[in-house]
Scaffold this motif. Structure first.
Motif, short mmCIF file in Angstrom:
data_model
loop_
_atom_site.label_atom_id
_atom_site.label_comp_id
_atom_site.label_asym_id
_atom_site.label_seq_id
_atom_site.Cartn_x
_atom_site.Cartn_y
_atom_site.Cartn_z
N VAL A 21 58.49 83.81 7.47
CA VAL A 21 60.10 84.07 7.96
C VAL A 21 60.47 85.41 7.60
CG1 VAL A 21 62.36 83.55 7.25
CG2 VAL A 21 60.75 81.70 7.49
N LYS A 33 61.57 88.34 10.71
CA LYS A 33 63.19 88.41 10.58
C LYS A 33 63.50 89.60 11.50
CE LYS A 33 66.62 90.23 7.90
NZ LYS A 33 66.96 90.82 6.53
N LEU A 83 62.83 88.34 15.16
CA LEU A 83 63.65 87.40 15.61
C LEU A 83 65.17 87.87 15.98
CD1 LEU A 83 64.91 84.30 16.12
CD2 LEU A 83 65.32 84.40 13.50
N PRO A 88 70.30 79.97 17.05
CA PRO A 88 69.54 78.82 16.40
C PRO A 88 68.39 78.40 17.40
CG PRO A 88 71.95 78.44 16.17
CD PRO A 88 71.88 79.98 16.99
N ALA A 109 65.69 80.81 16.40
CA ALA A 109 65.22 80.21 15.23
C ALA A 109 64.14 79.16 15.37
CB ALA A 109 66.33 80.08 14.27
N TYR A 124 60.86 80.02 17.12
CA TYR A 124 60.24 81.02 16.04
C TYR A 124 59.54 80.21 15.18
CZ TYR A 124 60.68 85.89 17.24
OH TYR A 124 60.52 87.29 17.93
N LEU A 155 70.87 82.39 8.78
CA LEU A 155 69.91 82.41 10.09
C LEU A 155 68.86 82.22 9.35
CD1 LEU A 155 69.92 82.35 13.07
CD2 LEU A 155 69.50 84.77 12.64
N MET A 156 68.43 83.06 8.54
CA MET A 156 66.88 83.10 7.75
C MET A 156 66.61 81.79 7.13
SD MET A 156 65.41 85.52 9.15
CE MET A 156 66.59 86.29 10.38
N PHE A 186 66.01 79.35 9.75
CA PHE A 186 64.54 79.47 10.21
C PHE A 186 63.41 78.82 9.30
CE2 PHE A 186 61.68 83.54 11.07
CZ PHE A 186 60.79 82.69 11.81
N TYR A 228 63.70 75.03 9.60
CA TYR A 228 63.22 74.55 10.86
C TYR A 228 61.34 74.51 10.73
CZ TYR A 228 68.13 74.87 13.00
OH TYR A 228 69.39 74.72 12.96
#
Ligand SMILES: [Zn+2]
Length: 463
Positions: A8, A12, A15, A120, A123, A126, A444-445, A448, A451
Motif C-alpha cells: 500500500v 500510494k 494510486l 474508492p 483503491a 489497486y 483512503l490508504m 486500500f 480491500y
C-alpha cells in the motif's frame, strides 16, 4: 513476499495520480450516443478506468456496450466482484479550483468523484494488483466492475446481470465503513385521480419523491378567505394571501429524507388538513384531500396497512413526497416507502394500490425494489468487518440502512466503505455530491489496505 502494508505504501503515489486521471474527465450523464448510452464523458471515463486496469496487470478488460465495464483476473467459473462507479453528479458552485483537477490540501484529496466513487473504485482495483504482483494463487477470479449509471438509476448493473455472469460474492466501495449487510426495500409510486372540476386551481407541494416536503402551495377560487384564516388561526405553519382573486395558502413543514422521516412535518399533509378543517371543499376534491391527510397522518404507512417492524431494520415508513394538480385537472399524489422484511414486496404493492383505488386514485407508475439482508454471521461478512476493525483500531459492528446502493441489485453483495460518518474532518471538506468533495488520504490508504486484506482472505472462504 511483500506485506500488504508495504504494498500500500509503495503504491500510494501511483494510486493518487491515477485518481487524478479519472477526476480529470467530466463524467456527468449526458445525451446517449452510439455505444455510450450515458453520454460521451461517462464512456470516456469508463474506458480510462479499464486502461488503468490493463496497466495494473488485469488479464482481460471489457467494455460492455457502454453500460458498464469490467476488468478480470483469474478463474471465470467462480469469481469475486468489486463494483464501483465512474459516473458523477453535476458540479456545484464554490470550489477552490476546477472540480476536475485533483487538489491535495492538508491531507485531503479534493475533486468531484474522489470520494464518490472514482477514488474508492481505484483503491479496489489497486487492491487486486497486490494479488497479481505477488502471484497469490486465485481460487476465485476477481472482477472489478466499472459502473456508469450509479447516480441516475443503476440501469448499468441491471444490464450487466442480464448479459453477463454474476460474481459469487461482491462488495461495493460506495458507502460507509465498516460494512452494510442490509438495505430496506424501496417503493415509489404516482397515484393519479381522474380530472376533477372544483375550487383548487393550483396545487404544488414537494420537489422529489424521496424527500418529505417543507413547502406546499395551493390556490383556490370561490372560497372565503376568512374561513381559511379562522382554521389556520394560531398556527404559524400557514400563510394566507390573495392574488388575482384567488386565495393562496402556503404551508411550511420540516423536510427530511424518505429514509429517515421520523421527525418531519409534511407540508402536503398540512395543506390537506387545513382545507378539510376549513370545510371549503366538496365531492371528489374533498375526498382527495382526505386521502392526502390520512396518508400523511403517520410516517409508517399505517393508512395503507403496510406498517410493521421486523427487529432488523427500522420500522417501515411511507411518505407523500409530492402533490400536484396537473394540466388535465387530475391530482397526482406521490408516495415513497422504505420497507422492511415484515411485508413482501408484492403484498406492499397490492395494499398501496387497493387503498388508492378505494379513494379514487390509480397507480400510474411505480418502482419497487425489495429489501436485502445478508446474515452478519456469514463468514465473509464477519471476516470483512474484523479486517476493518484491525486496520483502523475501531470497534464497529455491521449495520443496515434505508437507502440504496448497488448491493441491493445483486445477490450476495455488501457495501464496504470508504466513508466514515463519525470521523472528524475540517468544515471545508465536502461529502458526496457536495462542493469541494474530499477524502482523507489517510482514510483512503486504509481503505486500500482493507480491500487488499479482504481480497486475500476471501480466497479462503467457501462460496
Ligand atoms: Zn456513489
Amino acid at each position: 513476499m511483500q506485506t500488504v502494508k508495504e504494498f500500500v505504501a509503495a503504491n500510494k503515489d501511483a494510486l493518487i495520480s491515477d485518481i487524478a486521471r479519472l477526476v480529470a474527465i467530466n463524467s456527468v450523464r449526458t445525451a446517449p450516443q452510439d455505444g455510450a448510452p450515458y453520454g460521451e464523458g461517462v464512456h470516456k471515463v469508463e474506458l480510462e478506468a479499464l486502461k488503468i486496469a490493463e496497466e495494473l496487470g488485469f488479464e482481460e478488460t471489457r467494455d460492455c456496450e457502454g453500460y458498464i465495464g469490467y476488468a478480470h483476473v483469474g478463474p471465470k467459473d467462480k469469481f469475486l466482484g468489486i463494483i464501483g462507479h465512474s459516473d458523477i453528479v453535476p458540479v456545484t458552485e464554490g470550489w477552490f479550483q476546477s472540480p476536475f483537477e485533483l487538489l491535495e490540501k492538508d491531507g485531503y484529496l479534493v475533486g468531484r468523484g474522489v470520494l464518490d466513487d472514482k477514488g474508492p473504485l481505484l483503491a479496489g482495483m489497486y487492491a487486486v494488483k497486490y494479488l497479481i504482483e505477488n502471484n497469490i494463487p486465485l481460487r476465485y477470479g476477481i472482477r472489478v466492475l466499472v459502473g456508469c449509471d450509479e447516480e441516475t438509476g443503476m440501469s448499468d448493473v441491471e444490464y450487466y446481470l442480464k448479459n453477463y455472469q454474476e460474481p459469487v460474492f461482491a462488495f461495493t466501495p460506495d458507502a460507509d465503513f465498516p460494512l452494510c449487510h442490509g438495505e430496506k426495500g424501496i417503493y415509489g409510486a404516482n397515484l393519479v385521480s381522474a380530472p376533477v372540476d372544483g375550487k383548487i386551481v393550483y396545487l404544488h407541494g414537494g420537489i422529489a419523491s424521496n424527500v418529505v416536503p417543507d413547502k406546499c402551495v395551493v390556490k383556490l377560487k370561490d372560497v372565503c378567505p376568512k374561513c381559511l384564516a379562522k382554521a389556520a388561526e394560531g398556527n404559524d405553519r400557514y400563510e394566507i394571501t390573495e392574488e388575482d382573486g384567488l386565495v393562496v395558502v402556503t404551508s411550511s413543514g420540516i423536510a427530511a429524507h424518505a429514509g429517515m422521516p421520523f421527525d418531519s412535518v409534511n407540508a402536503n399533509g398540512l395543506i390537506a388538513d387545513l382545507l378539510l378543517k376549513a370545510d371549503v371543499l366538496e365531492g371528489e376534491e374533498k375526498k382527495i384531500m382526505e386521502f392526502i391527510s390520512k396518508v400523511t397522518e403517520t410516517v409508517y404507512g399505517r393508512f395503507m396497512h403496510i406498517d410493521g417492524e421486523d427487529g432488523v431494520f427500522a420500522p417501515t415508513t411511507l411518505i407523500c413526497g409530492m402533490v400536484r394538480k396537473q394540466d388535465d385537472g387530475s391530482f397526482l399524489v406521490n408516495v415513497n416507502s422504505r420497507y422492511n422484511t415484515s411485508i413482501a414486496p408484492d403484498e406492499l404493492e397490492k395494499r398501496v394500490a387497493a387503498t388508492a383505488e378505494e379513494w379514487g386514485l390509480k397507480v400510474k407508475d411505480f418502482e419497487n425494489s425489495g429489501p436485502f439482508y445478508l446474515d452478519p454471521e456469514k463468514p465473509a461478512v464477519k471476516m470483512m468487518c474484523d479486517i476493518y476493525n484491525e486496520v483502523t483500531g475501531d470497534n464497529e459492528k455491521p449495520f443496515v440502512i434505508s437507502g440504496g446502493t448497488y448491493a441491493r441489485h445483486m445477490n450476495n453483495t455488501i457495501s464496504y466503505g470508504p466513508d466514515r460518518p463519525n470521523a472528524k474532518q475540517p468544515a471545508w471538506v465536502g461529502g458526496c455530491h457536495m462542493t469541494n468533495e474530499g477524502i482523507s488520504i489517510k482514510h483512503l490508504m486504509e481503505a486500500f489496505e482493507i480491500y487488499t486484506e479482504a481480497l486475500v482472505k476471501l480466497q479462503e472462504i467457501e462460496f
